[in-house]
Design an enzyme around this catalytic site. Structure first.
Site, mmCIF file in Angstrom:
data_model
loop_
_atom_site.group_PDB
_atom_site.id
_atom_site.type_symbol
_atom_site.label_atom_id
_atom_site.label_comp_id
_atom_site.label_asym_id
_atom_site.label_seq_id
_atom_site.Cartn_x
_atom_site.Cartn_y
_atom_site.Cartn_z
ATOM 1 N N ASP A 46 -1.374 -9.464 -4.641
ATOM 2 C CA ASP A 46 -2.259 -9.593 -5.805
ATOM 3 C C ASP A 46 -2.977 -8.258 -6.063
ATOM 4 O OD1 ASP A 46 -4.073 -9.679 -3.712
ATOM 5 O OD2 ASP A 46 -5.123 -11.482 -4.403
ATOM 6 N N SER A 47 -2.712 -7.245 -5.216
ATOM 7 C CA SER A 47 -3.126 -5.866 -5.521
ATOM 8 C C SER A 47 -2.488 -5.429 -6.839
ATOM 9 C CB SER A 47 -2.731 -4.915 -4.384
ATOM 10 O OG SER A 47 -1.381 -5.089 -4.012
ATOM 11 N N ASP A 85 2.188 -13.405 -2.964
ATOM 12 C CA ASP A 85 0.772 -13.459 -2.575
ATOM 13 C C ASP A 85 0.020 -14.443 -3.469
ATOM 14 O OD1 ASP A 85 -1.341 -12.642 -1.035
ATOM 15 O OD2 ASP A 85 -1.672 -10.757 -2.098
ATOM 16 N N LYS A 115 1.869 -15.841 0.999
ATOM 17 C CA LYS A 115 0.783 -15.341 1.848
ATOM 18 C C LYS A 115 -0.537 -15.790 1.248
ATOM 19 C CE LYS A 115 -0.808 -10.881 1.683
ATOM 20 N NZ LYS A 115 -2.236 -11.128 1.381
ATOM 21 N N GLU A 117 -5.065 -15.662 2.080
ATOM 22 C CA GLU A 117 -6.106 -14.955 2.842
ATOM 23 C C GLU A 117 -7.078 -15.929 3.496
ATOM 24 O OE1 GLU A 117 -8.101 -11.949 0.494
ATOM 25 O OE2 GLU A 117 -6.215 -11.188 -0.320
ATOM 26 N N GLU A 185 -5.404 -6.795 8.500
ATOM 27 C CA GLU A 185 -5.729 -5.624 7.666
ATOM 28 C C GLU A 185 -7.046 -4.974 8.073
ATOM 29 O OE1 GLU A 185 -5.581 -6.307 3.439
ATOM 30 O OE2 GLU A 185 -6.447 -4.337 2.989
HETATM 31 O O1 KIV Z 1 -2.376 -7.746 -2.392
HETATM 32 C C1 KIV Z 1 -1.979 -7.004 -1.494
HETATM 33 O O2 KIV Z 1 -1.235 -6.023 -1.699
HETATM 34 C C2 KIV Z 1 -2.403 -7.319 -0.140
HETATM 35 C C3 KIV Z 1 -2.463 -6.166 0.791
HETATM 36 C C4 KIV Z 1 -3.703 -5.395 0.529
HETATM 37 C C5 KIV Z 1 -2.396 -6.605 2.182
HETATM 38 O O3 KIV Z 1 -2.754 -8.425 0.138
#
Ligand code: KIV
Length: 287
Positions: A46-47, A85, A115, A117, A185
């Site tokens: 989600d970056s 994500d 994934k 968090e 992380e």
């Molecule tokens: O969104 C992302 O790229 C991530 C990384 C910062 C681990 O979750």
């Protein structure tokens, strides 16, 4: 072309001490180059919100944004294991919503796992629910951007004995809840090592030192593309941003000067005979 790796392949690599190479991608072209380079696992993170969509944080990213970009990455890298994500508020509300959204990554975008968090009781419940529905889950602890407010900003985690032990306990809880792997992380290397040594599942790291079973970076950081800021743990393997800027500046200068396009090189051909006929017609029309 190497075939798409599976979770048993990654577990075997870990058992044999072979590192897993993990990198983010958000679009077709980048994914294509990553597959060609031998990247084994791609995170469509989600970056995306920050490095592709220009938001200041990851919070505005939606499920539809994620699915569109995961589909593009899958088209570029059909033979790479892809992790989708889960964006902010796509799994926090209820088990049902979390399962439905996780399912979209698999069904609509051909991702291999999702994934999410955190490791609090509610998140562990979501992990149980999603993995119970047959979807593989990667956990994510340490500097988790969706919890930046609670963590006091984008800061390294696990920097005291108590904080490190808390992260170890979180990793255990996620493993027990059903995660097949955990991403750690922004922690000191000794903390990454301690989490890896107690785990029975693959532990991947981003800014967590060299002892984890694999390494992740954000491609736009490591390729010198995203320049709003660069975390301490990033090594830059190239300077894509300045290289692109140079291309764009040369293009501006050549269009302005008339040097581009050169009709003898960058133009479609017409036979001399047709060109003469056309010229004659144009002259006649002009009178
Ligand atoms: O969104 C992302 O790229 C991530 C990384 C910062 C681990 O979750």
């Amino acid at each position: 072309m190497a075939k798409r790796k599976t979770i048993p392949d990654f577990k075997k690599m870990v058992a044999e001490g072979e590192k897993i190479v993990y990198l983010t991608a958000y679009d077709y072209l980048t994914a294509k180059y990553e597959e060609r380079a031998g990247i084994e696992m791609i995170l469509v993170g989600d970056s995306l919100g920050m490095v592709q969509l220009g938001y200041p944080t990851t919070f505005p990213v939606t499920m539809d944004d994620m699915i569109r970009h995961c589909c593009a990455v899958r088209r570029g890298a059909p033979n790479v294991f892809i992790v989708g994500d889960m964006p902010y508020m796509s799994y926090q509300v209820s088990n049902e919503l979390a399962i439905a959204n996780a399912g979209r990554f698999i069904k609509e975008a051909d991702c291999d796992c999702i994934k999410l968090e955190g490791a609090g009781p509610q998140i562990c419940e979501r992990v149980k629910a999603i993995s119970g529905a047959g979807i593989m889950v990667m956990g994510h602890i340490g500097l988790t951007p969706q919890f930046a407010a609670q963590l006091g900003g984008y800061k390294a985690q696990g920097k005291s004995m108590e904080a490190a032990l808390k992260l170890m306990a979180e990793a255990k809880r996620l493993e027990e809840a059903g995660c097949w792997a955990i991403l750690v992380e922004g922690v000191p290397a000794i903390v990454g090592k301690a989490i890896k040594e107690q785990a029975n599942i693959p532990i991947l790291g981003i800014g967590a030192g060299s002892y984890t079973d694999g390494q992740l970076l954000i491609y736009a950081d490591m390729a010198g593309y995203y320049d709003d800021f660069c975390p301490k743990f990033v090594k830059q393997y190239g300077q894509i941003g300045p290289a692109l800027q140079k291309c764009f500046e040369e293009y501006v200068a050549e269009v302005k000067s008339g040097a581009f396009p050169d009709n003898s090189k960058h133009c479609y051909k017409i036979s001399d005979e047709e060109a003469e006929k056309l010229q004659a017609k144009l002259d006649e029309l002009k009178g």
